[in-house]
Scaffold this active site. Structure first.
Site, PDB file in Angstrom:
ATOM      1  N   SER A  17      21.463  62.949  15.471  1.00 46.01           N
ATOM      2  CA  SER A  17      20.739  62.066  14.552  1.00 46.01           C
ATOM      3  C   SER A  17      21.353  62.013  13.166  1.00 46.01           C
ATOM      4  O   SER A  17      21.203  61.007  12.453  1.00 46.01           O
ATOM      5  CB  SER A  17      19.279  62.522  14.439  1.00 46.01           C
ATOM      6  OG  SER A  17      19.196  63.867  13.996  1.00 46.01           O
ATOM      7  N   ASP A 188      13.962  68.039   5.222  1.00 47.74           N
ATOM      8  CA  ASP A 188      13.446  68.836   6.339  1.00 47.74           C
ATOM      9  C   ASP A 188      14.384  69.963   6.734  1.00 47.74           C
ATOM     10  O   ASP A 188      14.165  70.639   7.730  1.00 47.74           O
ATOM     11  CB  ASP A 188      13.140  67.952   7.549  1.00 47.74           C
ATOM     12  CG  ASP A 188      14.386  67.320   8.174  1.00 47.74           C
ATOM     13  OD1 ASP A 188      15.503  67.535   7.642  1.00 47.74           O
ATOM     14  OD2 ASP A 188      14.243  66.623   9.196  1.00 47.74           O
ATOM     15  N   HIS A 191      18.029  66.883   8.230  1.00 51.17           N
ATOM     16  CA  HIS A 191      18.468  65.500   8.031  1.00 51.17           C
ATOM     17  C   HIS A 191      18.690  65.233   6.544  1.00 51.17           C
ATOM     18  O   HIS A 191      17.749  65.344   5.755  1.00 51.17           O
ATOM     19  CB  HIS A 191      17.431  64.525   8.586  1.00 51.17           C
ATOM     20  CG  HIS A 191      17.208  64.699  10.061  1.00 51.17           C
ATOM     21  ND1 HIS A 191      16.181  65.468  10.561  1.00 51.17           N
ATOM     22  CD2 HIS A 191      17.895  64.208  11.114  1.00 51.17           C
ATOM     23  CE1 HIS A 191      16.239  65.437  11.882  1.00 51.17           C
ATOM     24  NE2 HIS A 191      17.276  64.696  12.251  1.00 51.17           N
TER      25      HIS A 191
END
Length: 212
Positions: A17, A188, A191
């Site tokens: 991601s 977080d 990310h």
């Protein structure tokens, strides 16, 4: 150029991601926008390399086993001149949260198999290996950093063994913590924020030069 005809050398970014970063799957978008590159470090790197064709095939949630499973269509068939890989965070995250991660020795073995496979099919392709990273906030809990450090060592060793460029993302973020707290760079812990992606892009461009 790896047996294909292309106007520009092709750089392929692969990962999870952090690389995906909400990229759109449509190709040939209208105008000058590049939504297929996402909103992260890849989108920031591409304008700095106007003489190259930049592709993003990162997929959110991927572990090294997922990357290996899709490597033929998403890497080998694209016949890139340069492949940049950032993988490993989910191998740790999924283990701590879901007991479905990839242990460090297995991570190392599969990663090595992936690189051997790549260079057997695309011997002229240059490789950029990026170390996985975490920051001390958000989702990141006890034990994460110790395991990520083991994965970083795996990637550094692989870069040495395969003559690949090595991008020290964790070291770069660790130094940046002197200027701002962890949540500024990655709210977080995993990310990156826009500022974190800016930092990654600058780091990648500085350390990947030998492969470009």
């Amino acid at each position: 150029m790896n047996g294909r005809k292309a106007e520009k050398p092709r750089i392929l970014f692969q990962g999870d991601s952090i690389t995906d970063c909400d990229r759109k799957r449509e190709t040939d978008p209208p105008g000058n926008e590049r939504p297929e590159l996402g909103r992260g470090y890849v989108a920031r790197i591409a304008p700095q390399l106007p003489a190259r064709e930049v592709l993003n095939r990162g997929i959110s949630g991927n572990r090294v086993v997922d990357l290996y499973a899709r490597w033929k269509p998403d890497a080998l068939h694209l016949r890139p001149d340069v492949i940049s890989i950032l993988i490993g965070t989910n191998d740790t995250w999924h283990e701590f949260n879901y007991r479905n991660g990839v242990e460090v020795p297995r991570y190392a073995a599969i990663y090595r198999m992936l690189l051997e496979w790549t260079l057997s099919v695309l011997p002229q392709t240059k490789v950029v290996l990026c170390e996985p990273f975490v920051l001390p906030c958000g989702h990141v809990g006890p034990g994460w950093r110790e395991e990520i450090d083991q994965r970083r060592e795996v990637v550094r060793d692989l870069a040495r063994d395969f003559g690949a460029a090595f991008v020290p993302f964790q070291d770069t973020f660790d130094k940046a913590l002197r200027d701002h707290p962890a949540a500024y760079w990655a709210p977080d812990g995993v990310h990156p924020s826009p500022e974190g992606h800016d930092l990654m892009a600058a780091c990648w461009l500085r350390h990947a030069q030998a492969a470009l």
